[in-house]
Write a protein that holds these residues in place. Structure first.
Motif, short mmCIF file in Angstrom:
data_model
loop_
_atom_site.label_atom_id
_atom_site.label_comp_id
_atom_site.label_asym_id
_atom_site.label_seq_id
_atom_site.Cartn_x
_atom_site.Cartn_y
_atom_site.Cartn_z
N TRP A 197 0.82 -1.21 0.00
CA TRP A 197 0.00 0.00 0.00
C TRP A 197 0.86 1.26 0.00
CZ3 TRP A 197 -4.81 0.50 -1.32
CH2 TRP A 197 -5.54 1.66 -0.99
N PHE A 247 -3.77 -7.18 -3.70
CA PHE A 247 -4.54 -5.95 -3.94
C PHE A 247 -5.92 -6.21 -4.52
CE2 PHE A 247 -1.73 -1.90 -3.97
CZ PHE A 247 -1.32 -2.20 -2.68
N ASP A 248 -6.08 -7.29 -5.27
CA ASP A 248 -7.42 -7.60 -5.78
C ASP A 248 -8.39 -7.82 -4.62
OD1 ASP A 248 -6.55 -7.39 -8.36
OD2 ASP A 248 -6.31 -9.55 -8.67
N ASN A 251 -8.74 -4.38 -2.59
CA ASN A 251 -9.58 -3.40 -3.27
C ASN A 251 -11.04 -3.82 -3.27
OD1 ASN A 251 -7.54 -1.57 -3.87
ND2 ASN A 251 -6.97 -2.64 -5.75
N ILE A 254 -12.27 -2.82 0.14
CA ILE A 254 -12.41 -1.37 0.23
C ILE A 254 -13.72 -0.94 -0.44
CG2 ILE A 254 -11.47 0.82 -0.61
CD1 ILE A 254 -8.66 -0.40 -0.22
N GLU A 260 -13.73 3.79 -0.66
CA GLU A 260 -12.90 4.24 -1.79
C GLU A 260 -12.43 5.68 -1.62
OE1 GLU A 260 -16.19 1.73 -3.87
OE2 GLU A 260 -15.98 2.94 -2.04
#
Length: 369
Positions: A197, A247-248, A251, A254, A260
């Motif tokens: 991140w 990250f998939d 995200n 999130i 977001e």
């Protein structure tokens, strides 16, 4: 003079290859010297790319297998030359290799960094491919370092947990009562999401002292969504990797939490809280009313994370493995030097209750120079 073994370790963070020289007499392992060989930026990007499914994977795998072997061999040779070690005193190199896929649910795990080439470049025997023998016996192939923790850090006077904060976090319970088995497992992300991140937003390799995380606030809705992952409630044996914590997945959480628009530092703080909470929950689940916790791995230097762990783990004592005689930065590399020695001695290197294997097995294959 006891023989010397070299341990090579490249973890999930892909920041460097750790090389150590360990003197091992069959009873005690003594760290003699250490060296860190930085990952070249292009090699790091190629390795990260291979960790995610994509086109032409077989071609990329073959080329990267050799490139990583050259890097590992260079790390070993640099250690030997800088410390002026006598090659005739070195019994073997234990090379963990670079994990590019860990799928225990499908019964396979793949580490690359061709040991044939390492043996050719160093002129020394190489022990490698440690995980798959355990997996053939029904285990997860990880974590393997608890056996080393048991050999080096167990104390008959108090229960201890060794908590490794690498890319992933894992724990080893070392009971003072030797009739009780050693146990251990992965607890979830260590530094992998935190490093990723801050690299994405600030182009830094890691959050020094956790200063960026300390500047934000925890996002309760996001934390709750992250903690919903079934891995966290699964019972051991269990192990994990970038296949899950990437990250998939992040995200997606999130977006599901409606976060977001939140500032990136608040998400960093939440990721630090995720690491701390999931680690401490597992430690409290295995320790009794009293005990000690010792940290190792790169995350042991994260001041903000360590402070949070101290709060969550009271009244347990919290320190690092430096207090037990081994620098926390070199524990994993030392473990693979020790595992190489076990292999050459024909001794088991896994702990079945940790990995879930059907029994103790001699790990790894030997590649002669």
């Amino acid at each position: 003079m006891p023989p010397i073994y070299i341990g090579l370790m490249s973890g999930t963070s892909l920041d460097s290859v750790d090389a150590v020289a360990v003197e091992y007499d069959g009873q005690r392992a003594q760290l003699l010297a250490s060296h860190s060989e930085a990952f070249p930026a292009d090699l790091r990007q190629r390795t990260l790319a291979l960790m995610h499914p994509g086109a032409d994977e077989i071609e990329r795998l073959g080329r990267l297998d050799l490139a990583l072997a050259e890097l590992f061999a260079r790390a070993a040779n640099q250690l030997i030359e800088q410390q002026r070690l006598d090659r005739t005193s070195i019994r073997a190199i234990g090379s963990h290799g670079q994990t590019v896929r860990h799928r225990p649910e499908a019964r396979f795990s793949l580490q690359i960094g061709d040991p044939n080439l390492i043996a050719e470049r160093t002129g020394l025997p190489v022990v490698a491919d440690f995980r798959r023998r355990d997996m053939a016996a029904g285990g997860q192939g990880a974590p393997l370092v608890p056996a080393f923790h048991n050999a080096l850090f167990r104390d008959d006077g108090i229960d201890r947990v060794i908590a490794n904060l690498g890319g992933m976090a894992n724990i080893t319970l070392l009971p003072r009562d030797r009739t009780r088995p050693v146990s251990g497992h992965d607890t979830g992300p260590g530094n992998v999401l935190l490093d990723g991140w801050i690299r994405h937003h600030l182009d830094l390799n890691y959050d020094r002292d956790g200063a960026w995380a300390a500047s934000g606030s925890v996002l309760p809705a996001l934390l709750e969504k992250l903690l919903d992952l079934p891995f966290f409630s699964a019972r051991p044996p269990k192990s994990t990797g970038r296949e899950q914590f990437n990250f998939d997945w992040l995200n997606g959480c999130i977006a599901a939490a409606g976060a977001e628009a939140e500032s990136p530092e608040n998400i960093q703080t939440t990721l630090l809280e995720l690491t701390a909470l999931t680690l401490c929950r597992e430690i409290r689940a295995v320790l009794g009313e009293s005990g000690e916790v010792y940290l190792c791995g790169g995350g042991s230097h994260n001041v903000c994370l360590k402070a949070r762990l101290e709060t969550l783990l009271k009244p347990y004592g919290l320190g690092t493995t430096a207090e037990l005689g081994l620098d926390p930065d070199w524990v994993e590399a030392c473990a693979f030097a020790w595992l190489a020695a076990r292999t050459l001695q024909g001794l088991g290197g896994n702990i079945p209750p940790v990995t879930g294997a059907a029994g103790e097995r001699i790990l790894g294959a030997i590649y002669q120079p």
